[in-house]
Design a protein around this motif. Sequence first.
Motif, short mmCIF file in Angstrom:
data_model
loop_
_atom_site.label_atom_id
_atom_site.label_comp_id
_atom_site.label_asym_id
_atom_site.label_seq_id
_atom_site.Cartn_x
_atom_site.Cartn_y
_atom_site.Cartn_z
N PRO A 252 0.82 -1.23 0.00
CA PRO A 252 0.00 0.00 0.00
C PRO A 252 0.85 1.27 0.00
N GLY A 253 2.11 1.16 0.42
CA GLY A 253 3.00 2.32 0.40
C GLY A 253 3.86 2.39 -0.84
N ALA A 254 3.43 1.69 -1.90
CA ALA A 254 4.23 1.62 -3.13
C ALA A 254 4.42 2.99 -3.76
N GLU A 255 5.62 3.21 -4.28
CA GLU A 255 5.92 4.47 -4.97
C GLU A 255 6.91 4.19 -6.09
N ILE A 256 6.60 4.71 -7.27
CA ILE A 256 7.49 4.63 -8.42
C ILE A 256 7.70 6.05 -8.95
N VAL A 257 8.94 6.45 -9.10
CA VAL A 257 9.26 7.79 -9.58
C VAL A 257 10.00 7.68 -10.91
N VAL A 258 9.47 8.35 -11.92
CA VAL A 258 10.12 8.44 -13.22
C VAL A 258 10.80 9.81 -13.29
N GLU A 259 12.09 9.80 -13.51
CA GLU A 259 12.87 11.04 -13.46
C GLU A 259 13.69 11.19 -14.73
N THR A 260 13.83 12.41 -15.23
CA THR A 260 14.77 12.70 -16.30
C THR A 260 15.78 13.73 -15.78
N ARG A 261 17.01 13.62 -16.26
CA ARG A 261 18.04 14.54 -15.79
C ARG A 261 19.22 14.53 -16.77
N PHE A 262 20.08 15.52 -16.60
CA PHE A 262 21.32 15.61 -17.38
C PHE A 262 22.46 15.15 -16.48
N ASP A 263 23.23 14.18 -16.95
CA ASP A 263 24.32 13.61 -16.16
C ASP A 263 25.49 13.37 -17.10
N ALA A 264 26.54 14.12 -16.96
CA ALA A 264 27.69 14.01 -17.86
C ALA A 264 28.63 12.89 -17.42
N GLY A 265 28.08 11.75 -17.00
CA GLY A 265 28.89 10.65 -16.47
C GLY A 265 29.37 9.68 -17.52
N PRO A 266 28.79 8.44 -17.55
CA PRO A 266 29.34 7.37 -18.38
C PRO A 266 29.34 7.69 -19.86
N LYS A 267 30.31 7.09 -20.57
CA LYS A 267 30.39 7.22 -22.03
C LYS A 267 29.55 6.14 -22.70
N SER A 268 29.29 6.32 -23.99
CA SER A 268 28.51 5.32 -24.71
C SER A 268 29.38 4.10 -24.99
N ASN A 273 30.08 9.41 -28.60
CA ASN A 273 29.20 10.38 -27.96
C ASN A 273 29.01 10.08 -26.48
N PRO A 274 29.02 11.12 -25.65
CA PRO A 274 28.65 10.89 -24.26
C PRO A 274 27.16 10.57 -24.16
N THR A 275 26.75 10.01 -23.07
CA THR A 275 25.33 9.66 -22.88
C THR A 275 24.80 10.38 -21.64
N PRO A 276 24.69 11.70 -21.72
CA PRO A 276 24.32 12.46 -20.52
C PRO A 276 22.83 12.53 -20.24
N LEU A 277 21.99 12.11 -21.19
CA LEU A 277 20.54 12.21 -20.99
C LEU A 277 20.05 10.93 -20.33
N VAL A 278 19.46 11.08 -19.16
CA VAL A 278 19.12 9.91 -18.34
C VAL A 278 17.63 9.92 -18.04
N LEU A 279 17.00 8.77 -18.26
CA LEU A 279 15.65 8.53 -17.79
C LEU A 279 15.74 7.42 -16.75
#
Length: 349
Positions: A252-268, A273-279
């Motif tokens: 009953p306390g279930a929660e799912i969060v869908v988030e988008t953000r820019f992250d200049a971390g891991p490479k492809s 190309n870098p892969t900074p767009l994260v869902l």
Amino acid sequence: MTPAIAPGAAQLAADQAAIPVLVFSPEARCLWANTQAEEWLGLSMRHMRKSRFGTLSATCSHLADIIEQACSARRTVVALGRMLGGSGPFDVHARWSDEHGQLILSILPHREVGAKASEAPALGFGRMLAHELKNPLASVRGAAQLIRRETDLDGARDLARLIIQDVDRITRLADHWSRVGDIQLGAQTEINLNLLAVSAIDSLNRADTATKGVLKDNFDPSLPAISGDPDLLMQAVLNLLQNAVDAVKPDPGAEIVVETRFDAGPKSRTGGNPTPLVLSVRDNGPGIPEALGSGIFTPFVTTKPAGEGLGLAFSARIAALHDGQIDFESQRGRTVFNIRLPIAKKDMP
């Protein structure tokens, strides 16, 4: 006519196999072990049969977690790259047999699999196609049920439009899988990652109204566009959402969060190309069993008793086709899957 195997020959072959092989009851009790298993574990079959297997050694305890999961779910579980007894890595295959009502455990030398291996063509195309069509079909069914109750003509038209969109998407997905060997990218367009996430959430809500109070979003409105196949990327996101929903039910306390953000971390994967767009899809469910590890991306590996273990393999392949990747982190109460994608070339600095 092909001659039948001689009585006892199958057990003789298993006993003389070069890998450890063990058989367990539905209650996860050891019933039989071949010579290689006795030597590898340093235990006699008689000792294993009369004791609780998980209490016999640290290696047995590790294996028992996998065995018990497979026995309780009555399905196959595969754990890859496990360190056992101070050596390894090994691949552990716990294969449930409905025919015999027993579990066959085999331990093999590790071969490289996981998210990188999932970039290769996946196995079991017919089953995977059926799996991938379930989400849009559920959405179509939900919209049709709403139309049946709809009295407002404009509202009915909107629902009819949604049905047409989902049926068209089913057709395109089937076209992807009609090619022998592997999925392929279809027509590519610029895609707003936030709008893609909203469409996936709406589709899941239509398919299962119980998710409406569970799914939340946290979007970065300034994200640049990605370039890709909207149908395949939509399906990748839907797979992550459906996995999260399955993980939190019926809490009953279930929660799912869908988030988008820019992250200049891991490479492809290409190193380009870098892969900074994260869902990201985050849930507060029980987490992924440690025994599965990176093998969660391997076709037919699953934590669901009724699942086929195809959704994550499919999603990882889709990310790879877009020069992206999927990674995850998991502990009890917090599991996060990240789809990382490159920026559309025209938006790159």
